[in-house]
Write an enzyme that holds these catalytic residues in place. Structure first.
Site, PDB file in Angstrom:
ATOM      1  N   LYS A  86     -12.385 -11.098  -5.711  1.00  0.00           N
ATOM      2  CA  LYS A  86     -11.981 -11.981  -6.796  1.00  0.00           C
ATOM      3  C   LYS A  86     -10.685 -11.791  -7.342  1.00  0.00           C
ATOM      4  O   LYS A  86     -10.302 -10.503  -7.197  1.00  0.00           O
ATOM      5  CB  LYS A  86     -12.805 -11.994  -7.853  1.00  0.00           C
ATOM      6  CG  LYS A  86     -13.509 -10.762  -8.220  1.00  0.00           C
ATOM      7  CD  LYS A  86     -12.596  -9.570  -8.847  1.00  0.00           C
ATOM      8  CE  LYS A  86     -11.630  -9.833  -9.894  1.00  0.00           C
ATOM      9  NZ  LYS A  86     -10.695  -8.671 -10.176  1.00  0.00           N
ATOM     10  N   TYR A 124     -14.293 -12.098 -15.153  1.00  0.00           N
ATOM     11  CA  TYR A 124     -15.750 -11.586 -15.424  1.00  0.00           C
ATOM     12  C   TYR A 124     -16.519 -12.018 -16.491  1.00  0.00           C
ATOM     13  O   TYR A 124     -17.665 -12.381 -16.433  1.00  0.00           O
ATOM     14  CB  TYR A 124     -15.686  -9.928 -15.467  1.00  0.00           C
ATOM     15  CG  TYR A 124     -15.550  -9.272 -14.067  1.00  0.00           C
ATOM     16  CD1 TYR A 124     -16.623  -9.059 -13.034  1.00  0.00           C
ATOM     17  CD2 TYR A 124     -14.444  -8.532 -13.878  1.00  0.00           C
ATOM     18  CE1 TYR A 124     -16.197  -8.297 -11.899  1.00  0.00           C
ATOM     19  CE2 TYR A 124     -14.110  -8.156 -12.528  1.00  0.00           C
ATOM     20  CZ  TYR A 124     -14.896  -8.050 -11.537  1.00  0.00           C
ATOM     21  OH  TYR A 124     -14.609  -7.315 -10.444  1.00  0.00           O
TER      22      TYR A 124
END
Ligand code: NAD
Length: 367
Positions: free
Chosen positions: A114, A199
């Protein structure tokens, strides 16, 4: 670098899915290599790095040979390696697209760190390349594979907390090296938002299974601080989820290490603090009868990710966090940056289906 002992019996190794790790930075060296050594279904079969000595050193420590260490220039030679079924891309964000595309063209499945790319268009190009090549693509969202986050998701979705009202998450850390690639727009795509704020965003989407309908954001980029010449130092955002549920997300590269998550329903609330580290996650559930802290089995987040993707490669199932999941975070982050730039609320496409961008549920570690 000390490695965890290899607990996998040698006779089992050849049947595990072989991964080439691309990029040997901190995450690869300290987390992924040890995690692969304890994986039931995945193993490291090759390493790709700009530093041949480093790659060969890790190869030997893993019981591989110098021939299993590749330079970036030799990357396409992995096409000849039938024992490498997947590549794991652990490079600065703007390099994900190039290496994912080249891997897909070689017929290798792609596990990509990510954020998937540097913006929605860039990330979508990775999805398209993998689809065209007929290979699987998984975005490495480790917080969608832990038992703590799944217990929190259950509490949000099974009515334990009552009707959902408010969501809040902070993820911040101090980035103090002005030369770090994370502070260079061309390499990182943005500042704390795509690195740590992602996140908060991704986990709130995971917990609710729903997608925000609109966003509003402000960002701060201080004058005169050499670290923040190209990217934001901090961002605060408001996101509107379906049914009037509102979320606040705050992220920073100039605030003390913090990673928290709160969800408030009408009958109860949950708190994760810390919510995002590699281990030591703590979940508390509260209602009118008090607060309880469930216990969870021990596990390694990266082993869980390796095992899930390896199982998908074997079965042909879509990973729980496929490329589309990574693209959706970029669509929202692009909207957050647009809002911060224009001072306006930005509306997003509506998605009524729950878990609109997710695939096959992962197996959770048992107690
Ligand atoms: P890092 O700086 O520690 O390592 C980056 C690696 O890329 C190094 O081996 C470096 O040599 C190599 N590299 C190749 N070309 C480069 C270039 N032009 N500039 C700089 N480095 C170059 O970074 P990292 O922390 O390992 O991050 C790599 C990726 O992993 C990023 O996408 C990051 O977002 C992601 N990440 C994910 C987690 C997680 O918890 N899932 C944690 C850390 C990093």
């Amino acid at each position: 670098m000390p490695l965890k002992p290899d607990i996998t019996p040698p006779e089992a190794q050849d049947t595990r899915v072989g991964f080439a790790l691309v990029g040997i930075g901190k995450l690869t060296a300290e987390e992924l290599i040890p995690a692969a050594r304890t994986s039931e279904h995945a193993r490291v079969a090759a390493l790709v790095s700009g530093e041949p000595d480093k790659a060969q050193g890790f190869a030997r420590a893993l019981g591989l040979t110098d021939g299993d260490a590749y330079t970036y220039e030799q990357f396409d030679e992995l096409a000849d390696r039938d024992d490498v079924q997947a590549v794991y891309i652990v490079l600065p964000n703007s390099l994900h697209r190039e290496y994912a595309t080249r891997a897909a063209r070689m017929g290798k499945h792609v596990l990509c760190e990510k954020p998937l790319g540097v913006n929605a268009e860039d990330a979508q190009a990775i999805v398209d390349a993998c689809r065209e090549a007929g290979v699987l693509l998984m975005t490495a969202y480790r917080c969608q594979y832990t038992p703590e986050h799944w217990a929190a998701r259950d509490a949000v979705q099974d009515g334990t907390l009552g009707d959902l009202r408010l969501l809040h998450s902070i993820h911040a850390q101090v980035e103090d090296d002005p030369e770090a690639w994370r502070l260079k727009r061309e390499l990182a795509g943005g500042g704390p938002l795509p690195d740590v704020g992602i996140y908060s965003l991704n986990t709130l989407r995971f917990l609710t299974g729903q997608e925000p309908e609109w966003v509003f954001a402000t960002q701060h980029q201080p004058d005169g601080d050499p670290r923040f010449q190209e990217v934001e130092a901090s961002m605060s955002a408001l996101l509107g989820f379906p049914g009037g549920v509102s979320a606040t997300i705050q992220t920073s590269y100039a605030a003390h290490d913090t990673g928290t998550l709160r969800v408030m329903g009408e009958q109860g609330s949950l708190n994760m603090d810390p919510a995002f580290p590699y281990d030591g996650l703590k979940l508390s559930l509260s209602d009118n009868d008090g607060t309880r802290q469930p216990s969870f089995p021990e596990y390694d987040q990266f082993t869980l990710e390796f095992d899930h993707f390896a199982r998908c490669i074997r079965s042909g199932d879509t990973p729980w966090t496929p490329g589309e999941e990574g693209v959706q975070d970029h669509v929202i982050m692009d909207a957050l940056y647009e809002s911060a730039r224009t001072g306006q609320v930005v509306r997003l496409p509506t998605h009524t289906k729950r878990d609109a961008f997710r695939g096959t549920k992962p197996q959770l570690p048992q107690k």
